[in-house]
Scaffold this motif. Structure first.
Motif, PDB file in Angstrom:
ATOM      1  N   ILE A  38      42.596  46.225  43.444  1.00 54.92           N
ATOM      2  CA  ILE A  38      41.980  44.944  43.783  1.00 54.92           C
ATOM      3  C   ILE A  38      43.055  43.931  44.163  1.00 54.92           C
ATOM      4  N   GLN A  39      44.126  43.896  43.383  1.00 51.43           N
ATOM      5  CA  GLN A  39      45.219  42.953  43.635  1.00 51.43           C
ATOM      6  C   GLN A  39      45.884  43.214  44.979  1.00 51.43           C
ATOM      7  N   PHE A  42      43.538  42.213  47.990  1.00 54.08           N
ATOM      8  CA  PHE A  42      43.452  40.777  48.206  1.00 54.08           C
ATOM      9  C   PHE A  42      44.799  40.179  48.608  1.00 54.08           C
ATOM     10  N   TYR A  43      45.875  40.788  48.173  1.00 49.73           N
ATOM     11  CA  TYR A  43      47.204  40.309  48.580  1.00 49.73           C
ATOM     12  C   TYR A  43      47.351  40.421  50.099  1.00 49.73           C
ATOM     13  N   GLN A  85      39.492  33.143  48.508  1.00 59.30           N
ATOM     14  CA  GLN A  85      39.874  34.541  48.266  1.00 59.30           C
ATOM     15  C   GLN A  85      40.437  34.705  46.862  1.00 59.30           C
ATOM     16  N   SER A  86      41.242  33.745  46.424  1.00 59.88           N
ATOM     17  CA  SER A  86      41.836  33.806  45.081  1.00 59.88           C
ATOM     18  C   SER A  86      40.756  33.769  44.005  1.00 59.88           C
ATOM     19  N   GLN A  89      38.897  37.093  43.995  1.00 64.55           N
ATOM     20  CA  GLN A  89      39.715  38.120  43.360  1.00 64.55           C
ATOM     21  C   GLN A  89      39.702  37.980  41.845  1.00 64.55           C
ATOM     22  N   ALA A  90      39.868  36.736  41.366  1.00 68.09           N
ATOM     23  CA  ALA A  90      39.884  36.489  39.924  1.00 68.09           C
ATOM     24  C   ALA A  90      38.571  36.919  39.279  1.00 68.09           C
ATOM     25  N   ILE A  92      36.277  39.164  40.527  1.00 66.22           N
ATOM     26  CA  ILE A  92      36.079  40.616  40.614  1.00 66.22           C
ATOM     27  C   ILE A  92      36.936  41.361  39.597  1.00 66.22           C
ATOM     28  N   SER A  93      38.165  40.913  39.435  1.00 68.72           N
ATOM     29  CA  SER A  93      39.102  41.645  38.572  1.00 68.72           C
ATOM     30  C   SER A  93      39.034  41.224  37.106  1.00 68.72           C
ATOM     31  N   THR A  97      40.748  43.489  34.319  1.00 69.90           N
ATOM     32  CA  THR A  97      42.053  43.017  33.856  1.00 69.90           C
ATOM     33  C   THR A  97      42.058  42.760  32.355  1.00 69.90           C
TER      34      THR A  97
END
Length: 248
Positions: A38-39, A42-43, A85-86, A89-90, A92-93, A97
């Motif tokens: 995922i990271q 998105f990166y 996007q950030s 991502q936060a 979804i993960s 995480t």
């Protein structure tokens, strides 16, 4: 007997010792696979947005007021996309995480020598934790965001609530435990230890720089150590505070 407050070196040494137990590092790497993917995705999405912004700016001819307005508009638009996007991502993960993070805590405590990586990464997907973790993320983010407008209080809130997921996990393991209880316990736990956490994070800075310069491609091998070390900081403070309260 009061738990001796361990130094940063001792916490990190214990984290490394637990990871050296047979199979532990391999399972932590496998557990990190989904958060890592995922990271990385998105990166590169964010890198694409930034490169697109740069190309759009280069395509603008001239240096007058119209050109500057166009550049400003592109910059604001792309920045908003990056923030969006950030946030996605936060979200979804989040459960993946934090599922790995609490597994790292159990590893540091010596409770897990052998564990199923798939179960570890999905361990928060149940009624005991799922919605509580989501509420913790929303409430803490909103409050820290509000505090950040005053800068210093925002930083203090972030450090005071830095242990909320560990606290929530421990609380729910014992029975009913609410989101605001987790916020309160984390705040009390970190009273007098915020600077210790800041220095501890600085001591890990080299690893974060290594992750950055390798475009997050090697996080899969680095994150297990960082996760167990950060869990070790929490456990060190928690034990020390608990023993002090017992003596009072």
């Amino acid at each position: 007997m009061t738990h001796q407050y361990l130094s940063r070196s001792e916490v990190k040494a214990q984290a490394k010792a637990q990871l050296h137990e047979p199979g532990v590092f391999k399972n932590m790497v496998l557990a990190n696979l989904i958060p890592w993917l995922i990271q990385v995705v998105f990166y590169f999405l964010m890198m694409g947005l930034l490169i697109g912004m740069y190309k759009s700016m280069l395509a603008i001819n001239g240096s007058g007021a119209d050109a500057q307005t166009a550049i400003l508009h592109i910059s604001q638009s792309r920045s908003a996309e990056v923030q969006k996007q950030s946030l996605i991502q936060a979200l979804i993960s989040l459960w993946f995480t934090q599922g790995v993070a609490i597994t790292a805590l159990d590893v540091y405590r010596g409770k897990l020598q052998q564990f199923n990586p798939l179960k570890a990464v999905f361990r928060l997907f149940n009624s005991r934790y799922f919605f509580g973790v989501l509420l913790l993320a929303i409430v803490s983010r909103l409050l820290i965001q509000l505090g950040s407008y005053i800068i210093v209080p925002g930083i203090l809130l972030a450090y005071g609530w830095s242990q909320i997921y560990f606290v929530f996990y421990d609380g729910r393991e014992r029975g009913p435990f609410g989101v605001f209880q987790a916020l309160g316990v984390s705040w009390r736990l970190m009273r007098g230890f915020k600077l210790d956490l800041f220095v501890f994070q600085l001591s890990l800075l080299g690893w974060y720089i290594l992750e950055g310069i390798t475009f997050n491609l090697f996080n899969l091998l680095i994150d297990p150590y960082l996760q167990v070390a950060k869990a070790g900081f929490y456990e060190n403070v928690r034990q020390y505070q608990a023993d002090l309260q017992t003596q009072q």
